[in-house]
Design an enzyme around this catalytic site. Structure first.
Site, PDB file in Angstrom:
ATOM      1  N   GLU A 122       0.849  -1.192   0.000  1.00  0.00           N
ATOM      2  CA  GLU A 122       0.000   0.000   0.000  1.00  0.00           C
ATOM      3  C   GLU A 122       0.882   1.238   0.000  1.00  0.00           C
ATOM      4  OE1 GLU A 122      -0.695  -1.542   3.891  1.00  0.00           O
ATOM      5  OE2 GLU A 122      -1.106   0.490   4.623  1.00  0.00           O
ATOM      6  N   LYS A 124       2.865   4.524   0.967  1.00  0.00           N
ATOM      7  CA  LYS A 124       3.353   5.109   2.216  1.00  0.00           C
ATOM      8  C   LYS A 124       3.000   6.590   2.168  1.00  0.00           C
ATOM      9  CE  LYS A 124       7.391   5.364   5.199  1.00  0.00           C
ATOM     10  NZ  LYS A 124       7.405   6.790   5.483  1.00  0.00           N
ATOM     11  N   ASP A 126       2.817  10.387   3.019  1.00  0.00           N
ATOM     12  CA  ASP A 126       3.795  11.314   3.584  1.00  0.00           C
ATOM     13  C   ASP A 126       3.082  12.354   4.444  1.00  0.00           C
ATOM     14  OD1 ASP A 126       6.190  12.425   4.114  1.00  0.00           O
ATOM     15  OD2 ASP A 126       6.521  13.276   2.124  1.00  0.00           O
ATOM     16  N   TYR A 232      -4.217   2.530   8.586  1.00  0.00           N
ATOM     17  CA  TYR A 232      -3.450   1.410   8.036  1.00  0.00           C
ATOM     18  C   TYR A 232      -2.918   0.449   9.095  1.00  0.00           C
ATOM     19  CZ  TYR A 232       0.232   4.831   9.087  1.00  0.00           C
ATOM     20  OH  TYR A 232       1.021   5.748   9.700  1.00  0.00           O
ATOM     21  N   LYS A 320      11.108   2.769  -0.547  1.00  0.00           N
ATOM     22  CA  LYS A 320      11.058   4.217  -0.794  1.00  0.00           C
ATOM     23  C   LYS A 320      11.208   4.530  -2.290  1.00  0.00           C
ATOM     24  CE  LYS A 320      11.048   6.714   2.455  1.00  0.00           C
ATOM     25  NZ  LYS A 320      11.894   7.043   3.602  1.00  0.00           N
ATOM     26  N   CYS A 425      43.783  20.344  13.026  1.00  0.00           N
ATOM     27  CA  CYS A 425      42.425  20.674  13.451  1.00  0.00           C
ATOM     28  C   CYS A 425      42.212  22.178  13.325  1.00  0.00           C
ATOM     29  CB  CYS A 425      42.234  20.225  14.895  1.00  0.00           C
ATOM     30  SG  CYS A 425      40.705  20.837  15.601  1.00  0.00           S
ATOM     31  N   CYS A 428      41.866  23.693  17.080  1.00  0.00           N
ATOM     32  CA  CYS A 428      42.910  23.746  18.118  1.00  0.00           C
ATOM     33  C   CYS A 428      44.309  23.552  17.548  1.00  0.00           C
ATOM     34  CB  CYS A 428      42.634  22.702  19.203  1.00  0.00           C
ATOM     35  SG  CYS A 428      42.999  21.014  18.691  1.00  0.00           S
ATOM     36  N   CYS A 443      40.825  15.010  15.018  1.00  0.00           N
ATOM     37  CA  CYS A 443      41.702  15.886  15.785  1.00  0.00           C
ATOM     38  C   CYS A 443      42.274  15.080  16.942  1.00  0.00           C
ATOM     39  CB  CYS A 443      40.876  17.054  16.308  1.00  0.00           C
ATOM     40  SG  CYS A 443      41.672  17.916  17.654  1.00  0.00           S
ATOM     41  N   CYS A 449      41.158  20.241  22.806  1.00  0.00           N
ATOM     42  CA  CYS A 449      40.522  20.859  21.637  1.00  0.00           C
ATOM     43  C   CYS A 449      39.201  21.470  22.086  1.00  0.00           C
ATOM     44  CB  CYS A 449      40.266  19.825  20.544  1.00  0.00           C
ATOM     45  SG  CYS A 449      39.307  20.497  19.164  1.00  0.00           S
TER      46      CYS A 449
HETATM   47  S1  IVH Z   1       2.694   0.845   8.967  1.00  0.00           S
HETATM   48  C1  IVH Z   1       4.397  -1.026  12.770  1.00  0.00           C
HETATM   49  N1  IVH Z   1       1.718   1.813   6.760  1.00  0.00           N
HETATM   50  O1  IVH Z   1       5.574   5.699   7.908  1.00  0.00           O
HETATM   51  C2  IVH Z   1       4.339  -0.307  11.489  1.00  0.00           C
HETATM   52  N2  IVH Z   1       3.099   3.234   8.063  1.00  0.00           N
HETATM   53  O2  IVH Z   1       8.427   5.317   8.331  1.00  0.00           O
HETATM   54  C3  IVH Z   1       3.419   0.825  11.503  1.00  0.00           C
HETATM   55  N3  IVH Z   1       3.344   5.481   7.170  1.00  0.00           N
HETATM   56  O3  IVH Z   1       5.481   5.667  11.388  1.00  0.00           O
HETATM   57  C4  IVH Z   1       3.476   1.637  10.305  1.00  0.00           C
HETATM   58  N4  IVH Z   1       2.066   5.213   5.410  1.00  0.00           N
HETATM   59  O4  IVH Z   1       3.838   7.211  10.117  1.00  0.00           O
HETATM   60  C5  IVH Z   1       2.486   2.057   7.822  1.00  0.00           C
HETATM   61  N5  IVH Z   1       0.729   2.586   4.822  1.00  0.00           N
HETATM   62  C6  IVH Z   1       1.490   2.800   5.868  1.00  0.00           C
HETATM   63  C7  IVH Z   1       2.098   4.039   6.088  1.00  0.00           C
HETATM   64  C8  IVH Z   1       2.896   4.223   7.193  1.00  0.00           C
HETATM   65  C9  IVH Z   1       2.817   6.065   6.091  1.00  0.00           C
HETATM   66  C10 IVH Z   1       4.258   6.150   8.100  1.00  0.00           C
HETATM   67  C11 IVH Z   1       3.976   5.940   9.555  1.00  0.00           C
HETATM   68  C12 IVH Z   1       5.188   5.281  10.105  1.00  0.00           C
HETATM   69  C13 IVH Z   1       6.223   5.739   9.134  1.00  0.00           C
HETATM   70  C14 IVH Z   1       7.417   4.832   9.130  1.00  0.00           C
END
Ligand code: IVH
Length: 701
Positions: A122, A124, A126, A232, A320, A425, A428, A443, A449
């Site tokens: 799914e 991620k 932001d 999520y 990522k 350095c 120092c 250093c 220092c």
């Molecule tokens: S699962 C135990 N699912 O990404 C795992 N996180 O870098 C719980 N985030 O802290 C996170 N989309 O704030 C999960 N589809 C997604 C997400 C997601 C964004 C964020 C979340 C997490 C951070 C980790």
């Protein structure tokens, strides 16, 4: 040494060292707003750590610095202790990392390559994570992640978010729903237009806008901001939501939460990657920011077997999207000197926008990086060096400090000269020495220092160390410059030296009778200090918060620790063996601690400090488990779990797991095919049990 040339043992050692250093740096930076190493030094460490982890994913540590949960609770909001910790995610950057993730999981679970294993994938989002607690179907509490354990109480604000239900039908009695608060591109643009028209602060990107809007002390302001929420994950539950991740997400959707429509189950790493590419193609048209794709093991029973490393689940990873790039001019190279003496080159850039953020500084890592070679002299950037005046390509991924990726030789000014890395350095003038195998030049001035001495003092008073109220980085710097304190022990003699008239302090701007008195009281308050904090505070290279905790747990008291470190010799003898037998303490950390104790000036400074303190012994962790404090050895074939899983579970219950049987062993868990170890245990009269009895024993925990 180039990562490509590291042996597994060297990589493990280096990761241990990096974890310690970066953990301390993270705390100083995120929680204390008080960095104890330069940005460039930090980034050089982090980069190195990521590279090693990328090559040896299986060596990624429980406390891997690439997975630290940053941030801390700000003043102004009430605090909420999360019933279940809010975790971060490990990262994958390419297809190979995804394959490794699958392999790691299979290995941990003892699943063959062909055995079915389903994941969810799914986007991620932001934004910023939020935990919503429902009791009897009613929204009773909302908290930000904070440091993962304690977050900010933003209940009133969360109630104003249109797509967060305040009442649920048919939900478990206790239900914590977790997800991401975000702002759409259209809402973000409209908000910035409104803000600009009202001559109010505008936001750099939708994520900052979402964070700034949720974390408003006045919920009416939050209400006026168009925030949204995707669910999520979950925290505490009085009854399970489903057997699978996908089932649980459907259940949350049925309860009225927005869940991401691009969530999909995938039966192989190839299918995960295909879905990643699909999402990447759709990214620009989604209307909200995403920075990758999250993969999770679908079967919740397997998730629970896989469990967690210190801040990240083993059963999930964030794949990522690649970083953003831009070209600009390198205007200067500055050198910063850190607590451990590291000379870190920082690129000062003509400001340039990279992915929506203005960048004017970037790390240059170390002298080899500038010269266009790695630690072994092998070329990087095909050997192109970086010179002041050059056009350089900036690389920014997520929140990390920008790096310089490449240089355009064709645009190089005719008068540009190769950069001469300082051999002394800049702070120092001591020799700056680069040891064999170390990428960093340091250093040699030690605490003479000023940069090192001040950085050490800053570390000493930082939040995870002595955390003395009223004595932060700024004050320490001032006191050092005034000659009032040079070493940590001096802090504790301040009252005796200045307390009577307090004239000097009171005459300083910003200090009066009351604040000076308060400061001395705050210092006295910290004379009683837990052992782990003290060890961390010493600022020993390679000993971060987690390393200090391991040492404190093992030795229990200052006397025990001090005697052992005084006796120990690097690389040999019983005290050395005992030190490196601690799980998580490698030869590098061990060597660094012992060497510190052997240096006269350091040792004197430590002794003077401890003479001022009342050091509290360490209470043993997890004392309520039947195996806490026990030394356990596994041998033979385990049938219900892999070795890695057995070890991780035993350690989580406070047991120490070793590879060989000795008189100190408390329990031998012997599966079929157990050989000499079982015999030795019988000879020594050690309690031996099979896997089923072991599981029965720990299940009572
Ligand atoms: S699962 C135990 N699912 O990404 C795992 N996180 O870098 C719980 N985030 O802290 C996170 N989309 O704030 C999960 N589809 C997604 C997400 C997601 C964004 C964020 C979340 C997490 C951070 C980790």
């Amino acid at each position: 040494m180039a990562v490509a040339d590291l042996t597994e043992a060297q990589a493990r050692q280096e990761l241990a060292r990096l974890a310690g250093t970066l953990a301390a740096a993270n705390t100083a930076y995120h929680r204390d707003d008080d960095p104890d190493i330069s940005d460039a030094e930090y980034d050089a460490f982090k980069h190195r750590n990521a590279e090693i982890e990328a090559r040896f994913p299986a060596l990624k540590r429980k406390d891997s610095p690439s997975e630290q949960v940053g941030g801390a609770v700000a003043e102004g909001f009430g605090k909420i202790q999360h019933a279940v910790r809010m975790l971060s995610l490990g990262n994958a950057f390419d297809d190979a990392d995804v394959a490794d993730f699958d392999q790691r999981i299979r290995k941990y679970l003892g699943l063959a390559g062909g055995a079915p294993l389903t994941y969810t994938a799914e986007p991620k989002i932001d934004g910023l994570s939020l935990s919503l607690r429902y009791e009897g179907g009613a929204l009773v509490q909302a908290a930000t992640r904070g440091d993962g354990s304690v977050g900010e109480n933003v209940t009133a604000n969360a109630r104003t978010i249109a797509n967060i239900p305040t009442q649920l039908n048919g939900a478990p009695d206790v239900l914590e729903v977790r997800g991401e608060v975000y702002m759409s591109h259209a809402d973000f643009a409209a908000l910035n237009t409104r803000q600009a028209a009202a001559e109010q602060k505008t936001f750099a990107n939708p994520r900052n806008a979402a964070a700034g809007s949720l974390r408003q002390l006045d919920a009416q302001i939050t209400k006026s901001r168009p925030l949204r929420f995707f669910a999520y994950a979950w925290g505490e539950l009085s009854a399970p939501l489903a057997d699978t991740q996908s089932g649980a997400i459907s259940r949350l959707a049925a309860l009225g939460f927005a869940t991401n429509p691009l969530t999909k189950t995938c039966a192989s790493p190839q299918a995960l990657i295909a879905h990643y590419r699909d999402i990447e193609e759709q990214r620009a048209g989604l209307g909200y920011d995403i920075d990758g794709v999250v993969y999770k093991v679908d079967d919740l029973a397997l998730q629970s077997r896989l469990g967690f490393r210190s801040t990240t689940p083993r059963w999930a990873i964030a794949h990522k999207f690649p970083a953003e790039l831009a070209w600009t001019v390198l205007e200067a190279i500055d050198i910063q000197v850190g607590r451990t003496g590291a000379l870190s080159p920082v690129a000062r850039l003509r400001p340039v926008t990279v992915g929506g953020v203005v960048v004017s500084n970037a790390t240059l890592h170390n002298e080899d990086y500038i010269a266009g070679r790695d630690g072994n002299g092998a070329p990087i950037r095909e050997g192109r060096d970086v010179r002041v005046g050059d056009w350089v390509q900036i690389y920014r991924a997520g929140d990390v400090i920008p790096k310089i990726k490449d240089v355009d030789i064709a645009r190089r000014p005719a008068d540009a000269v190769p950069y001469a890395f300082p051999q002394i350095c800049p702070e120092c003038q001591s020799d700056a020495i680069r040891e064999e195998g170390d990428a960093i030049r340091r250093c040699s001035g030690g605490i003479i220092c000023p940069a090192q001495a001040v950085e050490k003092l800053k570390h000493f008073v930082s939040r995870a160390a002595f955390d003395i109220e009223g004595l932060g980085a700024k004050q320490v710097e001032q006191f050092y410059t005034d000659g009032w304190i040079a070493t940590p022990a001096d802090i504790f003699t301040l009252r005796a030296r200045f307390g009577v008239g307090m004239q000097q302090l009171k005459n300083r701007e910003g200090w009066g009778d009351k604040s000076a008195g308060n400061l001395f009281d705050a210092i006295d308050e910290k004379r009683t200090i837990p052992l782990a904090r003290l060890i961390f505070s010493l600022g020993i290279r390679h000993v971060g918060e987690s390393g200090a905790a391991l040492l404190a747990n093992h030795y229990g008291s200052w006397a025990g620790f001090e005697v052992a470190m005084t006796r120990a010799t690097v690389g040999k003898g019983a005290a050395w063996e005992d030190l490196i037998s601690i799980d998580g303490v490698g030869a590098v950390m061990a060597g660094s601690v012992i060497t510190t104790f052997q240096q006269d000036a350091e040792r004197a400074s430590i002794d003077q400090l401890v003479a001022q303190l009342d050091v509290q012994d360490t209470e043993q962790r997890v004392t309520d488990s039947p195996v806490a404090g026990k030394t356990v050895v596994f041998t033979g074939t385990l049938e219900q779990m892999t070795r890695a899983e057995a070890k991780a579970r035993a350690e989580a219950l406070g047991a120490k797991v070793l590879g060989s049987v000795s008189a100190k062993t408390d329990i031998l868990v012997a599966g079929p095919g157990a050989g000499s170890k079982a015999k030795k245990a019988t000879d020594l009269g050690i309690k031996t049990m099979d896997e089923a009895s072991w599981l029965a024993l720990i299940d009572t925990a």
